[in-house]
Design a protein around this motif. Structure first.
Motif, PDB file in Angstrom:
ATOM      1  N   VAL A  63       0.550  -1.121   0.160  1.00 25.63           N
ATOM      2  CA  VAL A  63       0.284   0.387   0.257  1.00 25.63           C
ATOM      3  C   VAL A  63       0.635   1.033   0.464  1.00 25.63           C
ATOM      4  O   VAL A  63       0.321   2.627  -0.430  1.00 25.63           O
ATOM      5  CB  VAL A  63      -0.463  -0.356   0.727  1.00 25.63           C
ATOM      6  CG1 VAL A  63      -1.905  -1.531   0.735  1.00 25.63           C
ATOM      7  CG2 VAL A  63      -0.608   0.417   2.484  1.00 25.63           C
ATOM      8  N   HIS A 104      -4.203   7.166  -1.947  1.00 23.62           N
ATOM      9  CA  HIS A 104      -5.665   6.839  -2.847  1.00 23.62           C
ATOM     10  C   HIS A 104      -7.179   6.907  -1.880  1.00 23.62           C
ATOM     11  O   HIS A 104      -7.854   6.581  -2.573  1.00 23.62           O
ATOM     12  CB  HIS A 104      -5.366   4.944  -1.620  1.00 23.62           C
ATOM     13  CG  HIS A 104      -3.894   3.652  -2.124  1.00 23.62           C
ATOM     14  ND1 HIS A 104      -3.689   3.008  -0.660  1.00 23.62           N
ATOM     15  CD2 HIS A 104      -3.007   4.162  -2.965  1.00 23.62           C
ATOM     16  CE1 HIS A 104      -2.778   2.495  -1.653  1.00 23.62           C
ATOM     17  NE2 HIS A 104      -2.798   3.112  -2.619  1.00 23.62           N
ATOM     18  N   ASP A 105      -6.766   8.229  -1.304  1.00 17.04           N
ATOM     19  CA  ASP A 105      -7.625   8.931  -1.270  1.00 17.04           C
ATOM     20  C   ASP A 105      -7.955  10.030  -1.975  1.00 17.04           C
ATOM     21  O   ASP A 105      -9.032  10.829  -2.207  1.00 17.04           O
ATOM     22  CB  ASP A 105      -7.944   9.898   0.153  1.00 17.04           C
ATOM     23  CG  ASP A 105      -7.203  11.028   0.114  1.00 17.04           C
ATOM     24  OD1 ASP A 105      -5.608  10.689  -0.215  1.00 17.04           O
ATOM     25  OD2 ASP A 105      -6.712  11.356   1.431  1.00 17.04           O
ATOM     26  N   ILE A 189      -4.086   4.374   4.467  1.00 15.42           N
ATOM     27  CA  ILE A 189      -3.322   5.105   2.825  1.00 15.42           C
ATOM     28  C   ILE A 189      -2.441   5.632   2.749  1.00 15.42           C
ATOM     29  O   ILE A 189      -1.564   6.499   3.374  1.00 15.42           O
ATOM     30  CB  ILE A 189      -4.113   7.168   3.191  1.00 15.42           C
ATOM     31  CG1 ILE A 189      -6.052   6.107   4.290  1.00 15.42           C
ATOM     32  CG2 ILE A 189      -4.343   7.469   1.980  1.00 15.42           C
ATOM     33  CD1 ILE A 189      -7.073   5.749   2.949  1.00 15.42           C
ATOM     34  N   SER A 191       0.141   5.559  -0.979  1.00 17.99           N
ATOM     35  CA  SER A 191       0.003   6.342  -2.898  1.00 17.99           C
ATOM     36  C   SER A 191       0.987   4.734  -3.300  1.00 17.99           C
ATOM     37  O   SER A 191       1.287   4.760  -4.441  1.00 17.99           O
ATOM     38  CB  SER A 191       1.143   7.371  -2.828  1.00 17.99           C
ATOM     39  OG  SER A 191       2.127   6.855  -2.369  1.00 17.99           O
ATOM     40  N   ARG A 195      -3.959  -0.701  -3.040  1.00 11.79           N
ATOM     41  CA  ARG A 195      -4.558  -0.064  -1.620  1.00 11.79           C
ATOM     42  C   ARG A 195      -5.410  -2.049  -1.228  1.00 11.79           C
ATOM     43  O   ARG A 195      -5.851  -2.443  -1.733  1.00 11.79           O
ATOM     44  CB  ARG A 195      -6.390   0.384  -2.412  1.00 11.79           C
ATOM     45  CG  ARG A 195      -6.607   1.865  -3.714  1.00 11.79           C
ATOM     46  CD  ARG A 195      -7.745   2.802  -3.592  1.00 11.79           C
ATOM     47  NE  ARG A 195      -8.156   1.327  -4.566  1.00 11.79           N
ATOM     48  CZ  ARG A 195      -9.255   0.464  -4.270  1.00 11.79           C
ATOM     49  NH1 ARG A 195      -9.870   0.637  -3.148  1.00 11.79           N
ATOM     50  NH2 ARG A 195     -10.198  -0.083  -5.071  1.00 11.79           N
ATOM     51  N   TYR A 209      -6.298  -6.604  -1.384  1.00 11.55           N
ATOM     52  CA  TYR A 209      -5.854  -5.614  -2.246  1.00 11.55           C
ATOM     53  C   TYR A 209      -6.313  -5.413  -3.368  1.00 11.55           C
ATOM     54  O   TYR A 209      -6.475  -6.148  -4.265  1.00 11.55           O
ATOM     55  CB  TYR A 209      -4.226  -5.633  -1.709  1.00 11.55           C
ATOM     56  CG  TYR A 209      -3.519  -5.941  -0.275  1.00 11.55           C
ATOM     57  CD1 TYR A 209      -3.181  -4.680   0.523  1.00 11.55           C
ATOM     58  CD2 TYR A 209      -3.715  -7.150   0.541  1.00 11.55           C
ATOM     59  CE1 TYR A 209      -2.731  -5.303   1.478  1.00 11.55           C
ATOM     60  CE2 TYR A 209      -2.942  -7.177   1.151  1.00 11.55           C
ATOM     61  CZ  TYR A 209      -2.985  -6.343   2.040  1.00 11.55           C
ATOM     62  OH  TYR A 209      -2.231  -5.944   3.467  1.00 11.55           O
ATOM     63  N   ASN A 212      -4.362  -0.361  -7.356  1.00  9.38           N
ATOM     64  CA  ASN A 212      -4.607   1.751  -7.464  1.00  9.38           C
ATOM     65  C   ASN A 212      -3.977   1.722  -9.367  1.00  9.38           C
ATOM     66  O   ASN A 212      -3.320   1.379  -9.088  1.00  9.38           O
ATOM     67  CB  ASN A 212      -3.429   1.677  -6.416  1.00  9.38           C
ATOM     68  CG  ASN A 212      -3.620   3.438  -6.319  1.00  9.38           C
ATOM     69  OD1 ASN A 212      -4.504   3.562  -7.090  1.00  9.38           O
ATOM     70  ND2 ASN A 212      -2.089   4.466  -6.484  1.00  9.38           N
ATOM     71  N   TYR A 215      -1.871   4.266 -10.062  1.00 10.35           N
ATOM     72  CA  TYR A 215      -0.963   4.357  -9.870  1.00 10.35           C
ATOM     73  C   TYR A 215       0.116   4.480 -11.122  1.00 10.35           C
ATOM     74  O   TYR A 215      -0.231   3.272 -12.253  1.00 10.35           O
ATOM     75  CB  TYR A 215       0.200   3.032  -8.881  1.00 10.35           C
ATOM     76  CG  TYR A 215       1.082   2.936  -8.111  1.00 10.35           C
ATOM     77  CD1 TYR A 215       1.985   3.611  -7.478  1.00 10.35           C
ATOM     78  CD2 TYR A 215       1.805   2.110  -9.994  1.00 10.35           C
ATOM     79  CE1 TYR A 215       3.434   3.922  -6.780  1.00 10.35           C
ATOM     80  CE2 TYR A 215       3.544   1.792  -9.319  1.00 10.35           C
ATOM     81  CZ  TYR A 215       4.202   2.914  -7.762  1.00 10.35           C
ATOM     82  OH  TYR A 215       5.035   2.986  -7.588  1.00 10.35           O
TER      83      TYR A 215
END
Length: 534
Positions: A63, A104-105, A189, A191, A195, A209, A212, A215
């Protein structure tokens, strides 16, 4: 148990596993590609700063992302960092983040997030603390650029920012990075390339998971922990399976794709299958060792620690950890581990053969008078337990009064910080193992901490050697590779005199996976970018 009952039990077990995984699949029928992984344990906490255990670090690589990472030649390479410049005197680094980095937000990764993350990491990590001692200061230039200033040029900066584990420098949001480093963060959270799907987390059962989609990987090919983290599956599910027989059965039927650490006695079953691949993760392996307590007899005297080294036989310890045939272990007498850039086995000739008579003489010279020698070990960790049992057996053979006290791993780790005498709840020694790459760096290696100040804050065992500590500091400040290598030699020789740990050898814990998987990177901690599943 009769053969018929055994067959019936196996059939029922297989049916239960199939039903369990069918239920999991039905719950997420919309997913395109799901990779299922059986880890060796479940993380007790998901914060890699608050908890240094390797399973937590594995979770963090899913994550979070890092500023730098090591490539397959163990050279630091930029990861989140697009590039950096260095002042003429080598004291000031100006680093710029890659464009488009997002948490991720959806919020952008900013220099303020990075600086807060570095400060929290440095409060606990040995390399981070050393950089702080060297006057490390951090400042924001703009949202994508920041400076790192030190009182002297040192290669330790990039080495520390790139080190893979225990603890790697993962970047969090400023909000989480301002959390007390001894307390886990409230939200997961990052990057990174995956996620964490908190809504699907089932403690004791599974962790989920998702890829993302935001990414943006680097353009370079993946190399060890560095390069492009290109995700080729939609989901990774960690399936918590404490029963090893169930995990092996699930791998054979294809209901899991990867099993991190199959037990030795079941490896032959997997090695005979053409649809399963068994391999050693990474190239460096793990180092087993005993850590004596420098505060209390008989290991407060160098003679006592040398005697401890002489009662142990690496072949016996490694046979218990990795099998008697020697396929998955080798002898190792480098205090900075074997297989890495800083391996050196000098000065250890005296300890490379078991010598009971000499050990008894040294224990007498250390003033041993029959006081209990308390060994604390984790009864729920087979490797640590076996090391503890072997040490107890050998010390009893040398005439010592030994009290082996087994507990669960968490209780053992908590007890290690107790500095009381063994008769008052303290301890005399404990067995442990560590990844070789974590011990290769004399600052990152916690057993090398011999600063003789604030012993409560040092690595349990509380080694004290001004000579060794001066050499470690000299190594951090030396920029010439040849001179640095000579300092490593001196660190090895000083350690052979000090005996901060008793080395038990290098071993490998093979992993197993479905042979249909491709591009599973050969890293010491499993990572799940690059891998493809048909």
């Amino acid at each position: 148990m009769t053969a018929r009952n055994a067959l019936l039990r196996r059939a029922v077990l297989g049916l239960c596993i199939s039903l369990a995984f069918s239920s999991l699949a039905a719950g997420q029928a919309g997913a395109e590609t799901v990779l299922r992984y059986a880890p060796s344990a479940e993380p007790r906490t998901m914060d890699p700063v608050a908890n240094f255990l390797s399973i937590t670090q594995q979770h963090a690589y899913m994550v979070y992302d890092t500023l730098f990472s090591l490539d397959e030649n163990l050279v630091p390479q930029p990861q989140m960092v697009e590039g950096f410049t260095k002042s003429g005197d080598g004291r000031v680094y100006t680093m710029t983040l890659r464009p488009g980095l997002k948490f991720h937000d959806g919020s952008p990764v900013r220099s303020a997030d990075v600086i807060a993350s570095i400060r929290r990491w440095a409060a606990r990590d040995p390399v981070g603390r050393k950089l702080t001692e060297m006057g490390m200061t951090l400042a924001v230039v703009d949202d994508r650029s920041f400076t790192v200033t030190l009182e002297a040029d040192t290669p330790l900066l990039l080495e520390g920012f790139a080190k893979p584990s225990a603890a790697a420098l993962f970047v969090m949001r400023e909000k989480e990075a301002q959390t007390d480093p001894m307390r886990p963060v409230a939200e997961v959270i990052g990057s990174g390339p995956f996620r964490f799907v908190a809504s699907e987390y089932r403690p004791g059962a599974r962790m989920v998971y998702a890829r993302n989609a935001d990414y943006v990987p680097r353009t370079e090919p993946a190399s060890y922990f560095a390069g492009g983290k290109v995700v080729k599956v939609d989901r990774v599910e960690w399936v918590i399976m404490p029963d090893s027989s169930s995990a092996v059965a699930a791998l054979q039927t294809g209901e899991i794709d990867i099993y991190e650490s199959p037990p030795l006695d079941l490896l032959p079953v997997l090695e005979r299958r053409r649809d399963v691949t068994v391999r050693v993760p990474g190239r460096q392996g793990q180092i087993g060792f005993l850590r004596p307590n420098f505060l209390h007899p008989p290991f407060n005297k160098p003679e006592g620690r040398r005697a401890l080294a002489l009662v142990m036989n690496q072949a016996d310890a490694m046979a218990m950890a990795a099998g008697a045939d020697g396929k998955y272990w080798s002898r190792c007498y480098s205090f900075l581990a074997c297989g890495g850039a800083n391996e050196d086995q000098g000065g250890t000739e005296w300890m490379q053969a078991q010598r009971m008579d000499e050990a008894r003489r040294l224990f007498q010279q250390a003033g041993y008078q029959g006081e209990p020698v308390v060994i604390i070990a984790a009864g729920d960790n087979e490797v640590i337990k076996s090391f503890g049992m072997l040490a107890a057996e050998q010390l009893r053979a040398a005439g010592l009064n030994v009290d082996l006290q087994l507990s669960d791993f968490a209780s053992m780790m908590a007890r290690r910080v107790n500095q009381a005498t063994p008769s008052q709840g303290g301890w005399s020694l404990f067995p442990m193992w560590s990844y070789s790459f974590e011990m290769d760096n004399p600052i990152a290696n916690p057993t090398m901490n011999s600063a003789c100040v604030n012993p409560a804050g040092g690595y349990p065992g509380w080694s004290c050697s001004p000579k060794l500590d001066e050499l470690r500091t000299a190594w951090t400040r030396e920029t010439d590779p040849t001179k640095r290598r000579e300092i490593i030699r001196q660190i090895q020789l000083a350690s052979a005199e000090q005996v901060p740990i008793v080395l038990l050898g290098r071993f490998f814990s093979p992993m197993a996976y479905r042979s249909s998987l491709t591009n599973l990177l050969n890293t010491p901690l499993p990572v799940f970018w690059s891998v493809s599943k048909p």
